[in-house]
Design a protein around this motif. Sequence first.
Motif, PDB file in Angstrom:
ATOM      1  N   LYS A 228       0.763  -1.134   0.017  1.00 45.22           N
ATOM      2  CA  LYS A 228       0.090   0.092   0.004  1.00 45.22           C
ATOM      3  C   LYS A 228       0.950   1.201  -0.001  1.00 45.22           C
ATOM      4  CE  LYS A 228      -3.602  -2.436   2.715  1.00 45.22           C
ATOM      5  NZ  LYS A 228      -4.246  -2.538   3.868  1.00 45.22           N
ATOM      6  N   GLU A 229       2.017   1.209   0.416  1.00 42.33           N
ATOM      7  CA  GLU A 229       2.788   2.336   1.029  1.00 42.33           C
ATOM      8  C   GLU A 229       3.747   2.490  -0.426  1.00 42.33           C
ATOM      9  OE1 GLU A 229       5.202   1.402   4.073  1.00 42.33           O
ATOM     10  OE2 GLU A 229       3.662   1.701   5.558  1.00 42.33           O
ATOM     11  N   LYS A 230       4.092   1.534  -1.153  1.00 46.32           N
ATOM     12  CA  LYS A 230       4.809   1.633  -2.340  1.00 46.32           C
ATOM     13  C   LYS A 230       4.081   1.998  -3.361  1.00 46.32           C
ATOM     14  CE  LYS A 230       8.957  -1.082  -1.293  1.00 46.32           C
ATOM     15  NZ  LYS A 230       9.960  -0.094  -1.514  1.00 46.32           N
ATOM     16  N   PHE A 231       2.700   1.717  -3.462  1.00 46.96           N
ATOM     17  CA  PHE A 231       1.999   1.871  -4.824  1.00 46.96           C
ATOM     18  C   PHE A 231       0.684   2.581  -4.641  1.00 46.96           C
ATOM     19  CE2 PHE A 231       4.432  -2.591  -5.204  1.00 46.96           C
ATOM     20  CZ  PHE A 231       5.350  -1.858  -6.290  1.00 46.96           C
ATOM     21  N   PRO A 232       0.751   3.645  -3.961  1.00 43.61           N
ATOM     22  CA  PRO A 232      -0.615   4.499  -3.666  1.00 43.61           C
ATOM     23  C   PRO A 232      -1.242   5.036  -5.124  1.00 43.61           C
ATOM     24  CG  PRO A 232       1.348   5.754  -3.573  1.00 43.61           C
ATOM     25  CD  PRO A 232       2.029   4.508  -3.455  1.00 43.61           C
ATOM     26  N   PHE A 233      -2.460   5.374  -5.182  1.00 46.38           N
ATOM     27  CA  PHE A 233      -3.009   5.719  -6.204  1.00 46.38           C
ATOM     28  C   PHE A 233      -2.242   6.888  -6.919  1.00 46.38           C
ATOM     29  CE2 PHE A 233      -5.707   8.196  -9.159  1.00 46.38           C
ATOM     30  CZ  PHE A 233      -6.631   6.970  -9.806  1.00 46.38           C
ATOM     31  N   PRO A 234      -2.000   7.013  -8.273  1.00 44.29           N
ATOM     32  CA  PRO A 234      -0.974   8.028  -8.830  1.00 44.29           C
ATOM     33  C   PRO A 234      -2.139   8.892  -9.350  1.00 44.29           C
ATOM     34  CG  PRO A 234      -1.387   6.006 -10.479  1.00 44.29           C
ATOM     35  CD  PRO A 234      -2.064   5.780  -9.200  1.00 44.29           C
ATOM     36  N   MET A 235      -1.972  10.130  -8.691  1.00 49.00           N
ATOM     37  CA  MET A 235      -2.751  11.158  -9.197  1.00 49.00           C
ATOM     38  C   MET A 235      -2.132  11.686 -10.685  1.00 49.00           C
ATOM     39  SD  MET A 235      -4.833  11.900  -7.112  1.00 49.00           S
ATOM     40  CE  MET A 235      -5.594  13.405  -7.702  1.00 49.00           C
ATOM     41  N   GLU A 236      -1.039  11.356 -11.144  1.00 46.13           N
ATOM     42  CA  GLU A 236      -0.564  11.417 -12.461  1.00 46.13           C
ATOM     43  C   GLU A 236      -1.593  10.927 -13.507  1.00 46.13           C
ATOM     44  OE1 GLU A 236       3.079  11.730 -10.105  1.00 46.13           O
ATOM     45  OE2 GLU A 236       1.315  10.640 -10.189  1.00 46.13           O
ATOM     46  N   LEU A 237      -2.211   9.613 -13.083  1.00 45.39           N
ATOM     47  CA  LEU A 237      -3.326   9.404 -13.869  1.00 45.39           C
ATOM     48  C   LEU A 237      -4.522  10.151 -14.092  1.00 45.39           C
ATOM     49  CD1 LEU A 237      -4.152   6.572 -15.506  1.00 45.39           C
ATOM     50  CD2 LEU A 237      -4.943   5.886 -13.299  1.00 45.39           C
ATOM     51  N   ILE A 238      -4.948  10.826 -13.064  1.00 45.68           N
ATOM     52  CA  ILE A 238      -5.933  11.831 -13.027  1.00 45.68           C
ATOM     53  C   ILE A 238      -5.623  12.881 -13.997  1.00 45.68           C
ATOM     54  CG2 ILE A 238      -7.467  13.416 -11.729  1.00 45.68           C
ATOM     55  CD1 ILE A 238      -8.123  10.578 -11.218  1.00 45.68           C
ATOM     56  N   ASP A 239      -4.254  13.152 -13.872  1.00 47.89           N
ATOM     57  CA  ASP A 239      -3.813  14.501 -14.869  1.00 47.89           C
ATOM     58  C   ASP A 239      -3.973  14.040 -16.271  1.00 47.89           C
ATOM     59  OD1 ASP A 239      -3.429  16.007 -12.522  1.00 47.89           O
ATOM     60  OD2 ASP A 239      -1.497  15.305 -12.545  1.00 47.89           O
ATOM     61  N   THR A 240      -3.600  12.748 -16.420  1.00 51.04           N
ATOM     62  CA  THR A 240      -3.550  12.200 -17.950  1.00 51.04           C
ATOM     63  C   THR A 240      -4.961  12.311 -18.401  1.00 51.04           C
ATOM     64  OG1 THR A 240      -1.638  11.148 -17.792  1.00 51.04           O
ATOM     65  CG2 THR A 240      -2.941  10.448 -19.410  1.00 51.04           C
ATOM     66  N   LEU A 274     -14.532  15.437 -11.396  1.00 54.38           N
ATOM     67  CA  LEU A 274     -15.274  13.934 -11.660  1.00 54.38           C
ATOM     68  C   LEU A 274     -14.369  12.830 -12.038  1.00 54.38           C
ATOM     69  CD1 LEU A 274     -18.161  12.633 -12.455  1.00 54.38           C
ATOM     70  CD2 LEU A 274     -17.688  13.297 -14.813  1.00 54.38           C
ATOM     71  N   PHE A 275     -13.322  13.050 -12.495  1.00 54.46           N
ATOM     72  CA  PHE A 275     -12.358  12.062 -12.693  1.00 54.46           C
ATOM     73  C   PHE A 275     -11.896  11.406 -11.494  1.00 54.46           C
ATOM     74  CE2 PHE A 275     -12.220  13.546 -17.261  1.00 54.46           C
ATOM     75  CZ  PHE A 275     -12.161  12.325 -17.747  1.00 54.46           C
ATOM     76  N   VAL A 276     -11.620  12.330 -10.493  1.00 52.76           N
ATOM     77  CA  VAL A 276     -11.056  11.895  -9.137  1.00 52.76           C
ATOM     78  C   VAL A 276     -12.225  11.183  -8.385  1.00 52.76           C
ATOM     79  CG1 VAL A 276     -10.621  12.760  -6.914  1.00 52.76           C
ATOM     80  CG2 VAL A 276      -9.637  13.923  -8.949  1.00 52.76           C
ATOM     81  N   ARG A 277     -13.542  11.576  -8.624  1.00 53.20           N
ATOM     82  CA  ARG A 277     -14.586  10.876  -7.973  1.00 53.20           C
ATOM     83  C   ARG A 277     -14.692   9.519  -8.593  1.00 53.20           C
ATOM     84  NH1 ARG A 277     -20.804  13.876  -7.826  1.00 53.20           N
ATOM     85  NH2 ARG A 277     -21.589  12.489  -6.398  1.00 53.20           N
ATOM     86  N   VAL A 278     -14.805   9.333 -10.089  1.00 50.15           N
ATOM     87  CA  VAL A 278     -14.998   7.887 -10.428  1.00 50.15           C
ATOM     88  C   VAL A 278     -13.858   7.022 -10.564  1.00 50.15           C
ATOM     89  CG1 VAL A 278     -17.167   8.899 -11.872  1.00 50.15           C
ATOM     90  CG2 VAL A 278     -14.748   8.870 -12.902  1.00 50.15           C
ATOM     91  N   LEU A 279     -12.701   7.738 -10.771  1.00 50.98           N
ATOM     92  CA  LEU A 279     -11.603   6.735 -10.878  1.00 50.98           C
ATOM     93  C   LEU A 279     -10.930   6.412  -9.712  1.00 50.98           C
ATOM     94  CD1 LEU A 279     -10.070   5.685 -13.335  1.00 50.98           C
ATOM     95  CD2 LEU A 279      -8.591   7.550 -13.641  1.00 50.98           C
ATOM     96  N   ARG A 280     -10.642   7.535  -8.927  1.00 49.98           N
ATOM     97  CA  ARG A 280     -10.026   7.129  -7.574  1.00 49.98           C
ATOM     98  C   ARG A 280     -10.719   6.785  -6.493  1.00 49.98           C
ATOM     99  NH1 ARG A 280      -7.056  11.972  -4.411  1.00 49.98           N
ATOM    100  NH2 ARG A 280      -9.176  12.304  -3.767  1.00 49.98           N
ATOM    101  N   ASP A 281     -12.072   7.579  -6.197  1.00 48.81           N
ATOM    102  CA  ASP A 281     -12.779   7.364  -4.952  1.00 48.81           C
ATOM    103  C   ASP A 281     -14.163   6.845  -5.224  1.00 48.81           C
ATOM    104  OD1 ASP A 281     -10.686   9.038  -3.970  1.00 48.81           O
ATOM    105  OD2 ASP A 281     -11.784  10.810  -4.227  1.00 48.81           O
ATOM    106  N   SER A 282     -14.379   6.159  -6.115  1.00 47.26           N
ATOM    107  CA  SER A 282     -15.772   5.465  -6.465  1.00 47.26           C
ATOM    108  C   SER A 282     -16.086   4.306  -5.596  1.00 47.26           C
ATOM    109  CB  SER A 282     -15.890   5.212  -7.889  1.00 47.26           C
ATOM    110  OG  SER A 282     -14.961   4.277  -8.516  1.00 47.26           O
ATOM    111  N   HIS A 283     -14.891   3.283  -5.431  1.00 44.00           N
ATOM    112  CA  HIS A 283     -15.137   2.342  -4.541  1.00 44.00           C
ATOM    113  C   HIS A 283     -15.115   2.610  -3.193  1.00 44.00           C
ATOM    114  CE1 HIS A 283     -10.779   3.131  -4.597  1.00 44.00           C
ATOM    115  NE2 HIS A 283     -10.494   2.293  -3.643  1.00 44.00           N
TER     116      HIS A 283
END
Length: 447
Positions: A228-240, A274-283
């Motif tokens: 969990k510490e080494k592989f957190p959700f990458p906000m760079e993906l949201i930026d892309t 919206l991308f933060v909401r559906v991609l990172r936080d939806s679950h």
Amino acid sequence: MESNVVALNRETRRWKKNVFHDILKILQLRILSLRSGNIREHEFFSKKFDRELLPIGRHGLTAGWLIESLGQLLNSDAIKNIKCSQLGSDGFVSQIMRVTIEFSNHQQKRFIVKMPETTNIKAALEKTTQKKMPEGADEQFIGGLTMFFNREVEFYKMDKIPGLRLPKCYHSQSWKLGKTTGAIVMQDLRGMVSVPYYESLNLQQVASVGSQMINLHLFSIGMPDEWKEKFPFPMELIDTVSNMTDIVKLYVSRNPVLAEGFSRVEKMYTDRELFVRVLRDSHKSLGIDDFLCHGDLWFYNLMWLPTVSGSETASNHLGAIIDWQNVHTGSITQDFCHMFTFCCDTEIRRQAENVFLPYYYNQLKTKANNAGKKLNLTLNQFLRAYRRNFIAHALHFPFIASIMLCVKPADDENVQKARNEHLIERVLGAWEDAVQAMHEEYPEYSL
């Protein structure tokens, strides 16, 4: 360790006794390394094999570095020759070399060397937009690319996940700008094949991928904190994904049949939250724990056994999952959303959603119970998590479709037109279902 420094620096020290020879060799190596992977140059120098001079790719690594990195895997005294060729399946952010080592007993060993690259993504965007990007524009990708490349390095250093089919990794080194060339030396999966981006996986292939994903998800239940510490959700993906609107609009302008469908989803493309909401936080908003995600589960990261040896046609049996640069913790459904949207025709995707997903959930629950693990997840939560996360991938897909049509076009104009029409149908189906998912899961959001 010397294997963790740029090879050019090491060679300079080794040749410093002869200044003229030193300068001559470094100039030759620099000239070669700046070429765009011209295989003829690699083959020419491999015939007069000089491990100090033979470049592995264009980033300053040499055959000497490779031999040193592989260590006991090789008997360096028995090496007769080394040949390099650049794979045509280079990634957008990687240069990939196939290295064949020939020994004096006529045996051979093959390896894949993967290095970070920025020029490929720049070239892809230029072909898509038909506009020349300014010099140095590719440098804007370096920050995110460093993070993604080093994630894959860390992934291969972690304990192996039971049952997960991966290429063997023999050596890896992190990318440290200005200090260390990033590189991963891994098993050559020669003989395995991928399904082209303009085709579709079938349900048997979907199930074969699922048989691998279940190992990833089982491991994720109660996974060690280190992961969990080494592989957190990458906000760079949201930026892309939140900066792809212009390319999607360009694709729509080239294909007016998409205009009406795009008008229904255009607002979502410009809504980063919206991308933060559906991609990172939806679950998370559904009370679901984080699971490990591959992060880029699509055609060219799925390697299949061929129908028969030597064939380019994929069977229904998955051989390995490659390219773990985007590995992270996130929604349990993210990889399925990505694969179904990017790799399946609309009809097959909908069948997979209606039939395969409930089957997969029951299989995961059974295997978790048999392993003495508790799956804190209901079927309803699982399906809702999928619908929410799917929205982001449905918006992302036309961006990739547009780029792939430009980067890997068909030679025949009619074939190219047929491929585009095929992808347009997939885009329209994805947008239609994304709108429906928004109405169901986020009724307060006004489209």
